[in-house]
Design a protein around this motif. Sequence first.
Motif, PDB file in Angstrom:
ATOM      1  N   GLN A  94     -13.971 -66.960  51.301  1.00  0.00           N
ATOM      2  CA  GLN A  94     -15.162 -67.642  51.802  1.00  0.00           C
ATOM      3  C   GLN A  94     -14.807 -68.520  53.002  1.00  0.00           C
ATOM      4  O   GLN A  94     -15.516 -68.542  54.006  1.00  0.00           O
ATOM      5  CB  GLN A  94     -15.777 -68.495  50.688  1.00  0.00           C
ATOM      6  N   ASN A  95     -13.695 -69.248  52.887  1.00  0.00           N
ATOM      7  CA  ASN A  95     -13.165 -70.008  54.020  1.00  0.00           C
ATOM      8  C   ASN A  95     -12.165 -69.104  54.736  1.00  0.00           C
ATOM      9  O   ASN A  95     -11.253 -68.568  54.121  1.00  0.00           O
ATOM     10  CB  ASN A  95     -12.483 -71.286  53.522  1.00  0.00           C
ATOM     11  N   PHE A  96     -12.321 -68.956  56.009  1.00  0.00           N
ATOM     12  CA  PHE A  96     -11.766 -67.823  56.742  1.00  0.00           C
ATOM     13  C   PHE A  96     -10.234 -67.806  56.806  1.00  0.00           C
ATOM     14  O   PHE A  96      -9.622 -66.761  56.964  1.00  0.00           O
ATOM     15  CB  PHE A  96     -12.354 -67.813  58.159  1.00  0.00           C
ATOM     16  N   HIS A  97      -9.602 -68.980  56.687  1.00  0.00           N
ATOM     17  CA  HIS A  97      -8.138 -69.069  56.664  1.00  0.00           C
ATOM     18  C   HIS A  97      -7.499 -68.447  57.906  1.00  0.00           C
ATOM     19  O   HIS A  97      -6.464 -67.778  57.811  1.00  0.00           O
ATOM     20  CB  HIS A  97      -7.563 -68.433  55.395  1.00  0.00           C
ATOM     21  N   GLY A 146     -19.075 -69.182  62.843  1.00  0.00           N
ATOM     22  CA  GLY A 146     -18.647 -68.837  61.494  1.00  0.00           C
ATOM     23  C   GLY A 146     -18.675 -67.335  61.256  1.00  0.00           C
ATOM     24  O   GLY A 146     -17.744 -66.772  60.666  1.00  0.00           O
ATOM     25  N   GLN A 149     -15.743 -65.790  63.052  1.00  0.00           N
ATOM     26  CA  GLN A 149     -14.482 -66.053  62.358  1.00  0.00           C
ATOM     27  C   GLN A 149     -14.326 -65.133  61.139  1.00  0.00           C
ATOM     28  O   GLN A 149     -13.233 -64.618  60.877  1.00  0.00           O
ATOM     29  CB  GLN A 149     -14.415 -67.517  61.919  1.00  0.00           C
ATOM     30  N   GLN A 150     -15.422 -64.906  60.412  1.00  0.00           N
ATOM     31  CA  GLN A 150     -15.318 -64.017  59.256  1.00  0.00           C
ATOM     32  C   GLN A 150     -15.089 -62.574  59.692  1.00  0.00           C
ATOM     33  O   GLN A 150     -14.399 -61.814  59.010  1.00  0.00           O
ATOM     34  CB  GLN A 150     -16.576 -64.122  58.386  1.00  0.00           C
ATOM     35  N   ASN A 173     -20.284 -68.977  53.420  1.00  0.00           N
ATOM     36  CA  ASN A 173     -20.419 -69.999  54.462  1.00  0.00           C
ATOM     37  C   ASN A 173     -21.252 -69.528  55.654  1.00  0.00           C
ATOM     38  O   ASN A 173     -21.207 -70.145  56.719  1.00  0.00           O
ATOM     39  CB  ASN A 173     -19.032 -70.421  54.961  1.00  0.00           C
TER      40      ASN A 173
END
Length: 231
Positions: A94-97, A146, A149-150, A173
């Motif tokens: 979920q958080n792209f890291h 966002g 980024q994903q 997100n």
Amino acid sequence: MTTAVLALQDAALSLDGNAGRVDILHDITLTVNKGETLGLIGPSGSGKSSLLMLMAGLEQATHGQIMALGQDLTDMDEDALARFRRDSMGVVFQNFHLIPTMTALENVATPLELAGHKDAFDRAEQELDAVGLSHRRDHYPAQLSGGEQQRVALARASAPRPQILLADEPTGNLDETNGAAIVDLLFGLRRKYDATLVLVTHSHSLAERCDRVVRLRDGRIAEETRQEAAE
């Protein structure tokens, strides 16, 4: 004949917290076959993300066995697990890291370089193009939305041509429009590489795109449903 890509037998997970030992998962027995898409759903705290982490070898089962592509993850040390993920799995969070000091292209190419692929940057460019971001290849994560980024995270996960794709709330997100686009890309990449996909989601409509849905409750499998028409 179906081939089991992931097989969990009586897998359990307990973690030590400030309040003491917490039992997260209880005796999970589950098989995911080659090319299958599996949706994991359930309320917050039901254990679905923890189950995905066990499948990825990012958490070690307290007891039970976890097999992936014929390899026993419960018998591997951290280095062996890292190599296995690098070579056989793509994981999307979920958080792209993403690494903030690297461009989109470098973020996608780095795992390929670590795996020894001499064409790492060529393959990274191809994957960025596949998610519609070739024009953003030289931008850093902070310069991307966002949704973008994903897309980079998806390109990074798919670049090694993994046999297993694991996604933990990949649209969590994102707004509805970007989330729908990411889901389409995720299922498209699964088809492109004939990968097995396990997807954690709160969205019932997204889960219904999968071949099979497993509902978790209180760290246990509460229900399994096979879809008539997936994707």
